[in-house]
Motif scaffolding. Structure first.
Motif, PDB file in Angstrom:
ATOM      1  N   UNK A 232       0.812  -1.173   0.020  1.00  0.00           N
ATOM      2  CA  UNK A 232      -0.214   0.001  -0.009  1.00  0.00           C
ATOM      3  C   UNK A 232       0.854   1.196   0.015  1.00  0.00           C
ATOM      4  N   UNK A 233       2.151   1.187   0.209  1.00  0.00           N
ATOM      5  CA  UNK A 233       3.022   2.490   0.385  1.00  0.00           C
ATOM      6  C   UNK A 233       2.142   3.694   1.133  1.00  0.00           C
ATOM      7  N   UNK A 234       1.743   3.465   2.317  1.00  0.00           N
ATOM      8  CA  UNK A 234       1.123   4.503   3.086  1.00  0.00           C
ATOM      9  C   UNK A 234       2.029   5.835   3.218  1.00  0.00           C
ATOM     10  N   UNK A 235       3.070   5.435   3.429  1.00  0.00           N
ATOM     11  CA  UNK A 235       4.051   6.664   3.716  1.00  0.00           C
ATOM     12  C   UNK A 235       4.791   7.306   2.660  1.00  0.00           C
ATOM     13  N   UNK A 236       4.878   8.276   2.564  1.00  0.00           N
ATOM     14  CA  UNK A 236       6.213   8.775   1.229  1.00  0.00           C
ATOM     15  C   UNK A 236       5.737   7.928   0.077  1.00  0.00           C
ATOM     16  N   UNK A 237       4.364   7.926  -0.238  1.00  0.00           N
ATOM     17  CA  UNK A 237       3.909   7.184  -1.451  1.00  0.00           C
ATOM     18  C   UNK A 237       4.682   7.522  -2.612  1.00  0.00           C
ATOM     19  N   UNK A 238       4.265   8.926  -3.012  1.00  0.00           N
ATOM     20  CA  UNK A 238       4.675   9.277  -4.235  1.00  0.00           C
ATOM     21  C   UNK A 238       6.206   9.218  -4.399  1.00  0.00           C
ATOM     22  N   UNK A 239       7.116   9.522  -3.578  1.00  0.00           N
ATOM     23  CA  UNK A 239       8.369   9.821  -3.618  1.00  0.00           C
ATOM     24  C   UNK A 239       9.107   8.103  -3.624  1.00  0.00           C
TER      25      UNK A 239
ATOM     26  N   UNK B  14      17.507   0.899 -16.003  1.00  0.00           N
ATOM     27  CA  UNK B  14      18.110  -0.159 -16.620  1.00  0.00           C
ATOM     28  C   UNK B  14      17.568  -1.191 -17.211  1.00  0.00           C
ATOM     29  N   UNK B  15      16.115  -0.961 -17.629  1.00  0.00           N
ATOM     30  CA  UNK B  15      15.158  -1.950 -18.066  1.00  0.00           C
ATOM     31  C   UNK B  15      14.243  -1.212 -19.034  1.00  0.00           C
ATOM     32  N   UNK B  16      14.006  -1.957 -20.219  1.00  0.00           N
ATOM     33  CA  UNK B  16      13.017  -1.430 -21.252  1.00  0.00           C
ATOM     34  C   UNK B  16      11.630  -2.278 -21.108  1.00  0.00           C
ATOM     35  N   UNK B  17      11.612  -3.361 -20.091  1.00  0.00           N
ATOM     36  CA  UNK B  17      10.635  -4.128 -19.821  1.00  0.00           C
ATOM     37  C   UNK B  17       9.456  -3.252 -19.459  1.00  0.00           C
ATOM     38  N   UNK B  18       8.105  -3.556 -19.830  1.00  0.00           N
ATOM     39  CA  UNK B  18       6.883  -3.307 -19.534  1.00  0.00           C
ATOM     40  C   UNK B  18       6.899  -3.377 -17.819  1.00  0.00           C
ATOM     41  N   UNK B  19       6.301  -2.451 -17.100  1.00  0.00           N
ATOM     42  CA  UNK B  19       6.072  -2.842 -15.617  1.00  0.00           C
ATOM     43  C   UNK B  19       4.476  -2.918 -15.334  1.00  0.00           C
ATOM     44  N   UNK B  20       4.356  -3.552 -14.180  1.00  0.00           N
ATOM     45  CA  UNK B  20       3.092  -3.528 -13.545  1.00  0.00           C
ATOM     46  C   UNK B  20       3.034  -2.916 -12.262  1.00  0.00           C
ATOM     47  N   UNK B  21       2.124  -1.951 -12.347  1.00  0.00           N
ATOM     48  CA  UNK B  21       2.166  -1.148 -10.958  1.00  0.00           C
ATOM     49  C   UNK B  21       1.102  -1.868 -10.113  1.00  0.00           C
ATOM     50  N   UNK B  22       1.835  -2.695  -9.315  1.00  0.00           N
ATOM     51  CA  UNK B  22       0.878  -3.985  -8.427  1.00  0.00           C
ATOM     52  C   UNK B  22       0.430  -3.393  -6.803  1.00  0.00           C
ATOM     53  N   UNK B  23      -0.471  -2.561  -6.709  1.00  0.00           N
ATOM     54  CA  UNK B  23      -0.673  -1.878  -5.445  1.00  0.00           C
ATOM     55  C   UNK B  23      -2.293  -1.292  -5.486  1.00  0.00           C
ATOM     56  N   UNK B  24      -2.772  -1.482  -4.060  1.00  0.00           N
ATOM     57  CA  UNK B  24      -4.291  -1.210  -4.134  1.00  0.00           C
ATOM     58  C   UNK B  24      -4.268   0.377  -3.833  1.00  0.00           C
ATOM     59  N   UNK B  25      -3.217   1.078  -3.713  1.00  0.00           N
ATOM     60  CA  UNK B  25      -3.262   2.465  -3.251  1.00  0.00           C
ATOM     61  C   UNK B  25      -3.258   3.275  -4.629  1.00  0.00           C
ATOM     62  N   UNK B  26      -4.383   4.044  -4.933  1.00  0.00           N
ATOM     63  CA  UNK B  26      -4.645   4.698  -6.242  1.00  0.00           C
ATOM     64  C   UNK B  26      -3.632   5.956  -6.203  1.00  0.00           C
ATOM     65  N   UNK B  27      -3.183   6.346  -5.174  1.00  0.00           N
ATOM     66  CA  UNK B  27      -2.030   7.545  -5.180  1.00  0.00           C
ATOM     67  C   UNK B  27      -0.861   6.978  -5.583  1.00  0.00           C
ATOM     68  N   UNK B  28      -0.378   5.814  -5.259  1.00  0.00           N
ATOM     69  CA  UNK B  28       0.774   5.180  -5.641  1.00  0.00           C
ATOM     70  C   UNK B  28       0.533   4.877  -7.239  1.00  0.00           C
ATOM     71  N   UNK B  29      -0.367   4.363  -7.512  1.00  0.00           N
ATOM     72  CA  UNK B  29      -0.713   4.133  -8.977  1.00  0.00           C
ATOM     73  C   UNK B  29      -0.513   5.320  -9.714  1.00  0.00           C
ATOM     74  N   UNK B  30      -1.087   6.323  -9.500  1.00  0.00           N
ATOM     75  CA  UNK B  30      -1.015   7.649 -10.427  1.00  0.00           C
ATOM     76  C   UNK B  30       0.425   8.244 -10.204  1.00  0.00           C
ATOM     77  N   UNK B  31       1.051   8.261  -9.208  1.00  0.00           N
ATOM     78  CA  UNK B  31       2.382   8.770  -8.940  1.00  0.00           C
ATOM     79  C   UNK B  31       3.390   7.926  -9.832  1.00  0.00           C
ATOM     80  N   UNK B  32       3.155   6.261  -9.833  1.00  0.00           N
ATOM     81  CA  UNK B  32       3.747   5.389 -10.852  1.00  0.00           C
ATOM     82  C   UNK B  32       3.801   5.775 -12.186  1.00  0.00           C
TER      83      UNK B  32
END
Lengths: 264, 264
Positions: free
Chosen positions: B48-55, B67-85
């Motif tokens: 959930x990254x409840x603290x310092x979520x965005x940073x 170091x990687x061009x691979x696609x990433x999956x933002x795997x969290x239930x925290x919408x703030x973290x997802x948007x920052x990601x």
């Protein structure tokens, strides 16, 4: 899935010599090994047995049944050998098998009725050729079922073998994917829970790399199991394949095995 | 099947500490290992990254993408973290994910539209509970699809995760058999070739015997592949599982891999 050992086969030179010389020791040793490895039935792949047919098949059946109560599959295209094997057998016996080939319909299929035994039907064209897709296989299955029904045997005596294609064939992969569909479709098509058998060793026939063969067999075996395969004919002396088969059953069936029963 | 590494996860204490301290070295090392092992995308399971979520999420995304061009999956239930990601990401990014839970529909699903990215939908009830059979799962899939369509995103942006059940659950085996049916049925039900993802590690969650876990994973993975799974999220550092996944692809797809490309 019921695991059937395909190890008692005439292509194994030790077994071939034992049958030719009617020497029971190598046969008994193999049956003991297969039973310890988890076989629930034993396929007697004795080839055409063109000479001393009756005495040799009778020797083989009696030798196996002297030390084993497991069902046997009489795996030969020679109807004389099949009938002699049926006469010699004192325990559950399955004919392996017939197809739409006229000689097999005329000479092998009637033996199932005469001796009231299970019989395996191969999904092959009347000329012995392998069908090219699932639709051809399903047509053949319907025709095979019609021929089987003419005998008056109960439907529960029929087992179908869709015939796995060697991956070394140009279209082997495609054929084996089609076979997965066929296994899923057959019970609905025939309108009863027809048992389906397949011979796993066919998959990697001709493959020289043993590790590669085992990987491919494991992957395809799970797919067969999930599609609804009932009986797998395999080299029972590959312990990792046997373990994999049991793990598939563990995943697909309720209360059949617990992990502790699966050899590690 | 596309292999997605699930190794960059906060439940790994080394990764957890790296994220908390924003120390790139362990993250970079893990990305390099996963890439070498055959990962085609990387799941960033950051909790959930409840603290310092965005940073913190921004640190994680940027470190991986340095170091990687691979696609990433933002795997969290925290919408703030997802948007920052999503804001931090310079490369292909997938939201993992949403469900019929009202908070996720309200806060996470709209982010897929806003940032025009793929999003994974879980087949879970609105209260977060796991459905009990395939019929419930298919109902949920239809509702999920309707909610997804309201965003106006193209259907090709939707990926469905049927949520593999741990075998340690009382009805885990039954649920996972139902999931095989669901995977086979979904494209027809939704009337387009919807991509389906599953997380293999769930299967053996809580299992203490590593050898047993790997056997079960291999057997079930082949079944998932044959059912039509498109993307598998897994511990990419289990080389025998990766090999098995590639062998499944070899059997199921034309001209994708030759054996020589599969690590032995």
């Amino acid at each position: 899935m019921i695991l059937v050992a395909d190890n008692l086969r005439i292509t194994n030179s030790v077994i071939e010599r034992a049958i030719m010389e009617m020497n029971p020791k190598p046969v008994i040793e193999m049956v003991i090994k297969c039973t310890k490895a988890g076989a629930k039935a034993i396929d007697l792949n004795c080839g055409p047995l063109t000479r001393q047919t009756e005495s040799r098949i009778s020797f083989l059946v009696k030798t196996v049944q002297k030390i084993s109560d497991l069902p046997i599959l009489l795996d030969t295209a020679n109807p004389v050998a099949i009938e002699a094997g049926l006469k010699a057998s004192q325990k559950k016996t399955i004919i392996n098998g017939f197809s739409l080939e006229p000689a097999k319909l005329a000479k092998i299929l009637p033996l199932a009725k005469k001796y009231q035994v299970d019989i395996i039907g191969y999904l092959l064209h009347p000329n012995g050729q392998v069908p090219q897709n699932s639709s051809e296989r399903l047509d053949i299955a319907l025709n095979l079922f019609l021929e089987f029904q003419k005998t008056g045997l109960d439907v529960s005596n029929l087992i179908i073998d869709p015939i796995i294609a060697p991956l070394s064939w140009q279209n082997g992969k495609t054929q084996n994917r089609e076979i997965l569909k066929v296994i899923q479709t057959l019970p609905e098509l025939l309108d009863f829970p027809v048992r389906i058998i397949a011979g796993l060793s066919n998959l990697t026939a001709g493959g020289q790399n043993a590790a590669k063969n085992r990987c491919l067999e494991k992957a395809y075996l799970s797919m067969l199991a999930a599609a609804g395969l009932d009986i797998i004919l395999l080299n029972i002396l590959h312990p990792k394949i046997v373990q994999h088969a049991l793990v598939c059953d563990l995943l697909l069936n309720e209360n059949i095995f617990t992990w502790e029963e699966i050899p590690s």
